[in-house]
Scaffold this motif. Structure first.
Motif, mmCIF file in Angstrom:
data_model
loop_
_atom_site.group_PDB
_atom_site.id
_atom_site.type_symbol
_atom_site.label_atom_id
_atom_site.label_comp_id
_atom_site.label_asym_id
_atom_site.label_seq_id
_atom_site.Cartn_x
_atom_site.Cartn_y
_atom_site.Cartn_z
ATOM 1 N N GLY A 179 0.827 -1.193 0.000
ATOM 2 C CA GLY A 179 0.000 0.000 0.000
ATOM 3 C C GLY A 179 0.866 1.249 0.000
ATOM 4 N N LEU A 180 0.414 2.296 -0.677
ATOM 5 C CA LEU A 180 1.241 3.499 -0.787
ATOM 6 C C LEU A 180 1.488 4.115 0.589
ATOM 7 C CD1 LEU A 180 2.648 5.186 -2.916
ATOM 8 C CD2 LEU A 180 0.590 6.566 -3.121
ATOM 9 N N LEU A 181 0.442 4.171 1.404
ATOM 10 C CA LEU A 181 0.577 4.806 2.713
ATOM 11 C C LEU A 181 1.511 4.004 3.623
ATOM 12 C CD1 LEU A 181 -0.323 7.123 4.461
ATOM 13 C CD2 LEU A 181 -2.325 5.819 5.137
ATOM 14 N N ASN A 182 1.257 2.676 3.714
ATOM 15 C CA ASN A 182 2.142 1.844 4.526
ATOM 16 C C ASN A 182 3.566 1.879 3.983
ATOM 17 O OD1 ASN A 182 0.894 0.736 6.794
ATOM 18 N ND2 ASN A 182 -0.270 -0.685 5.506
ATOM 19 N N GLY A 183 3.701 1.748 2.655
ATOM 20 C CA GLY A 183 5.025 1.743 2.048
ATOM 21 C C GLY A 183 5.803 2.997 2.395
ATOM 22 N N PHE A 184 5.120 4.123 2.314
ATOM 23 C CA PHE A 184 5.744 5.413 2.596
ATOM 24 C C PHE A 184 6.151 5.497 4.072
ATOM 25 C CE2 PHE A 184 5.293 10.056 3.413
ATOM 26 C CZ PHE A 184 6.287 10.473 2.546
ATOM 27 N N LEU A 185 5.248 5.090 4.950
ATOM 28 C CA LEU A 185 5.545 5.181 6.385
ATOM 29 C C LEU A 185 6.626 4.179 6.794
ATOM 30 C CD1 LEU A 185 1.962 5.812 7.798
ATOM 31 C CD2 LEU A 185 3.816 7.453 7.518
ATOM 32 N N ILE A 186 6.684 3.036 6.092
ATOM 33 C CA ILE A 186 7.756 2.076 6.377
ATOM 34 C C ILE A 186 9.099 2.689 5.994
ATOM 35 C CG2 ILE A 186 8.765 -0.132 5.636
ATOM 36 C CD1 ILE A 186 5.864 -1.192 5.434
ATOM 37 N N LYS A 187 9.124 3.347 4.834
ATOM 38 C CA LYS A 187 10.358 4.021 4.402
ATOM 39 C C LYS A 187 10.817 5.038 5.437
ATOM 40 C CE LYS A 187 11.921 2.842 0.298
ATOM 41 N NZ LYS A 187 11.343 2.753 -1.026
ATOM 42 N N LEU A 188 9.852 5.752 6.011
ATOM 43 C CA LEU A 188 10.195 6.763 7.012
ATOM 44 C C LEU A 188 10.498 6.141 8.368
ATOM 45 C CD1 LEU A 188 7.581 9.598 6.366
ATOM 46 C CD2 LEU A 188 9.981 9.563 5.715
ATOM 47 N N GLY A 189 10.242 4.829 8.489
ATOM 48 C CA GLY A 189 10.483 4.165 9.761
ATOM 49 C C GLY A 189 9.380 4.381 10.780
ATOM 50 N N LEU A 190 8.237 4.864 10.339
ATOM 51 C CA LEU A 190 7.145 5.124 11.290
ATOM 52 C C LEU A 190 6.256 3.911 11.479
ATOM 53 C CD1 LEU A 190 6.172 8.726 10.176
ATOM 54 C CD2 LEU A 190 7.347 8.062 12.262
ATOM 55 N N VAL A 191 6.305 2.990 10.521
ATOM 56 C CA VAL A 191 5.484 1.789 10.616
ATOM 57 C C VAL A 191 6.406 0.587 10.475
ATOM 58 C CG1 VAL A 191 3.821 0.405 9.323
ATOM 59 C CG2 VAL A 191 3.283 2.761 9.870
ATOM 60 N N ASP A 192 6.147 -0.425 11.310
ATOM 61 C CA ASP A 192 6.959 -1.628 11.285
ATOM 62 C C ASP A 192 6.641 -2.445 10.031
ATOM 63 O OD1 ASP A 192 8.371 -3.855 11.825
ATOM 64 O OD2 ASP A 192 7.096 -4.561 13.476
ATOM 65 N N ALA A 193 7.672 -2.765 9.248
ATOM 66 C CA ALA A 193 7.455 -3.483 7.991
ATOM 67 C C ALA A 193 6.856 -4.871 8.220
ATOM 68 C CB ALA A 193 8.770 -3.599 7.223
ATOM 69 N N GLU A 194 7.175 -5.456 9.377
ATOM 70 C CA GLU A 194 6.650 -6.794 9.679
ATOM 71 C C GLU A 194 5.167 -6.734 10.050
ATOM 72 O OE1 GLU A 194 8.586 -9.584 9.405
ATOM 73 O OE2 GLU A 194 9.843 -8.040 8.493
ATOM 74 N N ASN A 195 4.771 -5.584 10.525
ATOM 75 C CA ASN A 195 3.444 -5.482 11.110
ATOM 76 C C ASN A 195 2.769 -4.183 10.665
ATOM 77 O OD1 ASN A 195 1.324 -6.124 12.665
ATOM 78 N ND2 ASN A 195 2.283 -5.592 14.629
ATOM 79 N N PRO A 196 2.483 -4.083 9.340
ATOM 80 C CA PRO A 196 1.950 -2.810 8.837
ATOM 81 C C PRO A 196 0.529 -2.541 9.332
ATOM 82 C CG PRO A 196 2.202 -4.428 7.065
ATOM 83 C CD PRO A 196 2.573 -5.119 8.328
#
Lengths: 307, 311
Positions: free
Chosen positions: B141-158
């Motif tokens: 997802g664009l939102l999760n992908g973006f926040l994962i890049k920023l380190g705000l969302v855990d990639a394992e647990n979006p």
């Protein structure tokens, strides 16, 4: 009383030199900062509009696995085949159905709406005000109020899942706004031309079609754009009225309905690229029409709302 | 009036009035009648049950919750959309080099307007598909992908944006605002440009700054337009059918999930009508929607009433 005169005289000079009278220096730097600031925000919002749309179009070239993997992957091969598949999976039919309905519903809306509006705006007769409010009041009520009986009404007329049923319903539900807007428009047209036409012996019908309607062209364009977009994007009415009624009744989904249907199917079938290709196909005509008539579309929609 | 004229008037009115009567007015009236029956829709037989449907409605937790969600939408969708649109319209018109605060646009303001307005010509169905993709519950997802890049969302647990009871309404608000801001921006911008320049010049002479001229001149003169925008956004907030039914988890049919946390009146009504087959009950919901719409339009017009400024 003499001071203001002197000051107004100073205004043009101030404008040409570009410095404010009170705080010359601070005003200019404030302007530059504000300019950078506003461009920053404006550009950010523009990106928020454009990037998701581009990303979606790009996603139609990816594979389903890629779409689920990372948001920022780049398509491996640029094959246009997916658009053909989307077309065959239903988008082609949905497109055609929408066009068939609109080819009839929009002109009919405009014709019937302006006929009613013209008569109400230009002729005095008993019940005129009542009829006008009768038409306009419909705009206030949510369409959900009518849905259940409307379904059974169309069913009784044997028009569920037919083009003619949807066309008539679209025309009926576009009446309040069309009558309201065209009524205001016909009122502004000069009476002299009308009287001249009558003096020349033209019948009422002929005066309407050959004199008044051509004069109302700007109004017709505004309302026409408004109705075309509204009917093209309509969702709830086709959802209720355009469901296959029996096993051998073919699907006649319109585009909006079809896209949501495709979203469900492709979610199960793990073939999201087809869905995104479908959305891309659905967006292209809107984009082309919008970019070529951008000024009219903006003016049409906003003036239509403001009347 | 001559006889011929009567015939002409009647002839022109016949088709529009009858179409409108058959498909709009008569169903509206019928809804009120059916709402007092236990009609199931399949058979033509039904009993008159008085106000029982309405009594049941007010004990129906799902519907009461749905009304509350509509009210939240009614507050937040107009407020956020109008504030953003006013802000951008002001930036477009006053951010430029014009000294008198509000007439000349920034460079490229036409391009901005073209871009901002575009979502408005897209159908809500397209918006729904787009935002479903943006809100995907995995890294795709664009939102999760973006926040994962920023380190705000855990990639394992979006984040499952549309499955979080506390988030789902806000996610829908974002989609609506994204769709609508451009339209209201163009509306406000046109209204701002119609304010005569001399008013700003007079204020400038009196020593008004940019902010003062916005709050003391622009805003009061835009009030009528803001009011119109409010009414239109109110209608959007009362509906919400397309986005809720096609973006949220199905509660049987027509979305509304998780656990009815995003249900609105229109989805509950459609579910009762088409999925549970309770036509009479659904009609009662339609009537409640009408009453709420009427109450709200009166309240909104009262609350936002100002003396009209002519210029």
């Amino acid at each position: 009383m003499s001071a203001p005169i002197k000051e107004t005289a100073a205004v043009p000079a101030q404008r040409t030199t570009g410095t404010a009278p009170a705080r010359p220096g601070s005003e200019r730097s404030e302007g530059v900062v504000l300019n950078a600031f506003s461009h920053g925000f404006l550009a950010l919002w523009a990106l928020l509009i454009v990037l998701p749309l581009l990303w979606l179009v790009l996603s139609s070239f990816k594979t389903d696995a890629q779409i689920g993997g990372s948001a920022f992957g780049w398509p491996q091969h640029w094959s246009l085949g997916v658009f053909g598949r989307a077309w065959d999976k239903g988008i082609g039919d949905y497109f055609l159905n929408t066009v068939i309905v609109l080819v009839f519903s929009v002109p009919l809306t405009m014709l019937l709406g302006s006929m009613a509006a013209y008569v109400l705006a230009r002729y005095q007769f008993w019940g005129n005000r009542f009829l006008y409010f009768f038409f306009v009041a419909g705009a206030m009520f949510p369409v959900f109020l009518a849905l259940v009986p409307l379904f059974f009404m169309v069913k009784r007329l044997d028009m569920l899942n037919t083009y003619q049923g949807l066309i008539l319903v679209y025309v009926a539900y576009s009446m309040p706004f069309t009558v309201f807007f065209m009524h205001a428009f016909f009122r502004t047209l000069p009476t002299a031309v009308f009287e001249a036409a009558v003096l020349d012996g033209a019948s009422h019908t002929r005066t309407f079609f050959q004199v008044m309607l051509p004069m109302a062209k700007p109004g017709l364009i505004s309302v026409g754009i408004f109705n075309t977009l509204g009917q093209w994007n309509q969702f709830i009415l086709p959802t209720v009225l355009m469901q296959p009624q029996s096993g051998d009744d073919p699907e006649r989904y319109v585009l909006t309905q079809g896209l949501i249907q495709l979203q469900q199917q492709m979610g199960y079938a793990s073939d999201l690229p087809v869905l995104f290709a479908g959305v891309t196909i659905a967006m292209i005509p809107m984009l082309v029409v919008y970019l070529s008539f951008q000024r009219q579309v903006q003016a049409g929609l906003t003036s239509a709302t403001l009347k | 009036m001559h006889k011929g004229q009567y015939r002409f008037v009647a002839g022109f009115l016949l088709a529009p009035v009858s179409l409108y009567l058959i498909f709009v007015i008569w169903p509206y009236i019928q809804t009120i009648g059916y709402s007092l029956t236990d009609w199931k829709g399949q058979s033509q037989t039904f009993k008159f049950i008085g106000l029982d449907n309405y009594k049941a409605l007010f004990q129906d937790d799902v519907f009461m919750q749905a009304i509350w969600h509509n009210i939240l939408f009614l507050i937040f969708i107009p407020v956020i959309t109008i504030l953003l649109a006013l802000f951008f319209a002001f930036m477009l018109n006053a951010g430029g080099r014009s000294r008198a605060g509000g007439v000349r646009g920034v460079a490229g303001s036409q391009v901005y307007k073209i871009v901002y307005f575009f979502p408005q010509v897209l159908s809500l169905a397209i918006v729904a598909v787009l935002f479903n993709a943006v809100y995907r519950s995995d890294g795709g997802g664009l939102l999760n992908g973006f926040l994962i890049k920023l380190g705000l969302v855990d990639a394992e647990n979006p984040m499952e944006w549309l499955n979080e009871p506390n988030l789902v309404l806000w996610m829908l608000v974002i989609a609506v605002v994204w769709h609508g801001v451009g339209f209201y921006l163009v509306l406000f911008s046109a209204a701002m440009q119609s304010i005569p320049r001399d008013i700003y010049e007079a204020a400038l002479i009196d020593g008004a700054g940019r902010n003062q001229s916005f709050f003391r001149i622009t805003l009061p003169l835009l009030w009528d337009t803001v009011q119109t925008a409010w009414v239109y956004l109110g209608i959007v907030a009362m509906d919400m059918f397309v986005l809720v039914s096609s973006m949220t988890q199905n509660m049987g049919a027509y979305g509304g999930g998780p656990d009815h946390h995003s249900d609105v009146m229109s989805t509950v009504m459609m579910r009762n009508f088409q999925y549970f087959g309770k036509s009479g009950y659904a009609c009662a919901m339609g009537v409640v929607m009408l009453l709420l719409t009427l109450v709200l339009s009166v309240v909104m017009l009262r609350a936002t009433r100002r003396d009209r400024v002519e210029f």
